[in-house]
Design an enzyme around this catalytic site. Structure first.
Site, short mmCIF file in Angstrom:
data_model
loop_
_atom_site.label_atom_id
_atom_site.label_comp_id
_atom_site.label_asym_id
_atom_site.label_seq_id
_atom_site.Cartn_x
_atom_site.Cartn_y
_atom_site.Cartn_z
N ASN A 1 28.13 45.97 39.26
CA ASN A 1 28.48 47.40 39.90
C ASN A 1 29.72 47.82 39.45
O ASN A 1 30.77 47.61 39.87
CB ASN A 1 28.37 47.29 41.33
CG ASN A 1 28.37 48.43 42.15
OD1 ASN A 1 28.77 49.69 41.49
ND2 ASN A 1 28.64 48.38 43.43
N TRP A 2 29.69 48.95 38.51
CA TRP A 2 30.91 49.40 37.80
C TRP A 2 31.61 50.42 38.94
O TRP A 2 32.87 50.93 38.78
CB TRP A 2 30.65 50.19 36.48
CG TRP A 2 30.32 49.30 35.54
CD1 TRP A 2 30.36 48.10 35.40
CD2 TRP A 2 30.26 49.75 33.99
NE1 TRP A 2 30.01 47.53 34.14
CE2 TRP A 2 29.74 48.75 33.26
CE3 TRP A 2 30.19 51.33 33.34
CZ2 TRP A 2 29.58 48.79 31.96
CZ3 TRP A 2 29.74 51.13 32.13
CH2 TRP A 2 29.80 50.10 31.42
N LYS A 3 30.87 50.68 40.02
CA LYS A 3 31.55 51.76 40.99
C LYS A 3 32.07 53.08 40.30
O LYS A 3 31.44 53.32 39.17
CB LYS A 3 32.57 50.97 41.90
CG LYS A 3 32.21 49.73 42.51
CD LYS A 3 32.86 49.06 43.66
CE LYS A 3 32.12 47.93 44.12
NZ LYS A 3 33.00 47.27 45.28
N HIS B 1 24.99 50.47 49.88
CA HIS B 1 26.16 49.63 49.55
C HIS B 1 27.13 49.94 51.04
O HIS B 1 27.32 51.14 51.38
CB HIS B 1 26.89 49.93 48.51
CG HIS B 1 27.75 49.17 47.68
ND1 HIS B 1 29.11 49.09 48.42
CD2 HIS B 1 27.95 48.03 46.96
CE1 HIS B 1 29.93 48.23 47.93
NE2 HIS B 1 29.40 47.75 47.15
N GLU C 1 30.19 50.55 50.82
CA GLU C 1 31.10 51.72 50.52
C GLU C 1 30.56 53.11 50.90
O GLU C 1 30.93 54.15 51.44
CB GLU C 1 31.61 51.75 49.09
CG GLU C 1 32.50 50.55 49.21
CD GLU C 1 32.71 49.91 47.69
OE1 GLU C 1 32.36 50.51 46.62
OE2 GLU C 1 33.32 48.76 47.64
N GLU D 1 26.51 41.36 51.07
CA GLU D 1 27.93 41.45 50.90
C GLU D 1 28.85 41.88 51.97
O GLU D 1 28.81 42.74 52.55
CB GLU D 1 27.83 42.99 50.03
CG GLU D 1 27.15 43.02 48.59
CD GLU D 1 27.91 43.82 47.50
OE1 GLU D 1 28.42 43.53 46.47
OE2 GLU D 1 27.56 44.99 47.94
N GLY E 1 36.01 43.54 47.20
CA GLY E 1 37.48 43.97 46.59
C GLY E 1 38.49 43.30 47.40
O GLY E 1 39.94 44.05 46.96
N SER F 1 33.77 39.76 45.61
CA SER F 1 34.89 39.20 45.02
C SER F 1 34.36 37.80 44.32
O SER F 1 34.74 36.77 44.21
CB SER F 1 36.02 38.47 45.99
OG SER F 1 36.64 39.71 46.57
N GLY G 1 31.40 43.41 41.46
CA GLY G 1 32.31 44.61 41.27
C GLY G 1 33.39 44.46 40.31
O GLY G 1 33.16 44.63 39.05
P1 13P Z 1 33.99 43.27 44.27
O1 13P Z 1 33.37 42.04 43.12
O2 13P Z 1 34.92 43.71 43.56
O3 13P Z 1 34.33 42.31 45.44
O4 13P Z 1 33.02 44.14 44.65
C1 13P Z 1 31.66 43.70 45.33
C2 13P Z 1 30.63 44.71 45.27
O5 13P Z 1 30.86 45.75 46.22
C3 13P Z 1 29.66 44.84 44.18
O6 13P Z 1 28.63 45.62 44.84
#
Ligand code: 13P
Length: 255
Positions: A10-12, A99, A101, A169, A175, A214, A235
């Site tokens: 997931n490149w966000k 998600h 976020e 998650e 993150g 993470s 992420g």
């Molecule tokens: P991280 O791997 O940066 O913790 O993010 C996880 C995530 O939100 C994937 O959707």
């Protein structure tokens, strides 16, 4: 039971254009080199929308594309929205729904999530329903209650036979560099599998359960080795080709 292992990046809201082009090329080349080992491993990249137009116009066989969010509005006068039909036409085959976020920063409720799951399925996108508790909820002993509610309400418009993915998650692990301990992941994934069996009965064992939060190349092997962990939603580490491919390798060796 025939669940694939799914490694999804997931490149966000990253990366910029030049970084993204080389990242994509390195990921595609790396995955191509591993082609003979990927029979049961699916590799997904889930970029921001402008990338989808670019990457989806030159499809590569081994890397599938997804979108991070879809609208459940029909086509028409809905400024700023992108629905599943359009995303599919530009190469997406997967989408994230709910998600954390989106839930915490953009006010997405379980009711929105349920409608977006339905919209995805109606337009041939495979939805990954994202669920997970906050630190406060975990510390209050509410983890199972929260994930069960998010799962049941988020999937409430899906049929038993429909093909979905669930991504656990924990919000506190996203993150932060704090990965959930293997025992914590094992416990929640076991609970989710049981909850799915109660709800989905026969189809329950076909639903892949991904872990996200993470995930890195050096912890992926332990997580992917668990019975009820069928993949990783990555992420930060998906923004570096070597790290992401290291997680793909962990997926290959965990089989
Ligand atoms: P991280 O791997 O940066 O913790 O993010 C996880 C995530 O939100 C994937 O959707």
């Amino acid at each position: 039971m025939s669940r694939p292992t799914i490694i999804a990046g997931n490149w966000k809201h990253n990366p910029d254009r030049s970084t993204g082009e080389s990242l994509w090329r390195e990921v595609v080349d790396g995955v191509e080199k591993r082609k003979s080992q990927l029979e049961k491993v699916r590799v997904l990249v889930i970029p921001p929308l402008p990338w989808l137009g670019l990457l989806g116009s030159t499809p590569v066989s081994q890397v599938e594309l997804g979108v991070q969010h879809i609208s459940d509005c029909p086509e028409g006068a809905f400024t700023g929205e992108v629905g599943p039909a359009l995303a599919h036409q530009f190469g997406a085959r997967w989408c994230l729904v709910g998600h954390s976020e989106r839930r915490t920063l953009f006010g997405e409720s379980d009711a929105h999530v349920a409608k977006r799951m339905r919209a995805a399925l109606d337009h041939d996108l495979k939805p990954a329903l994202c669920i997970g508790e906050t630190l406060e909820e975990r510390e209050a002993g509410l983890t199972q209650e929260v994930v069960a509610r998010q799962l049941e309400e988020g999937a409430s418009l899906c049929q038993e036979t429909e093909s979905i993915v669930v991504a656990y998650e924990p919000v506190w692990a996203i993150g932060t560099g704090v990965t959930a301990a293997v025992e914590q992941v094992e416990e929640v994934h076991g609970f989710l599998r049981e909850t799915l069996r109660e709800k989905w009965r026969e189809g329950a064992d076909e639903i892949p359960l991904l872990y996200g939060g993470s995930v890195k190349a050096d912890n992926a092997g332990d997580l992917l080795g668990l019975d009820d962990v069928d993949g990783a939603l990555v992420g930060g580490a998906s923004l570096n080709a070597a790290s992401f491919l290291g997680i793909v390798d962990a997926g290959i060796f965990a089989l």
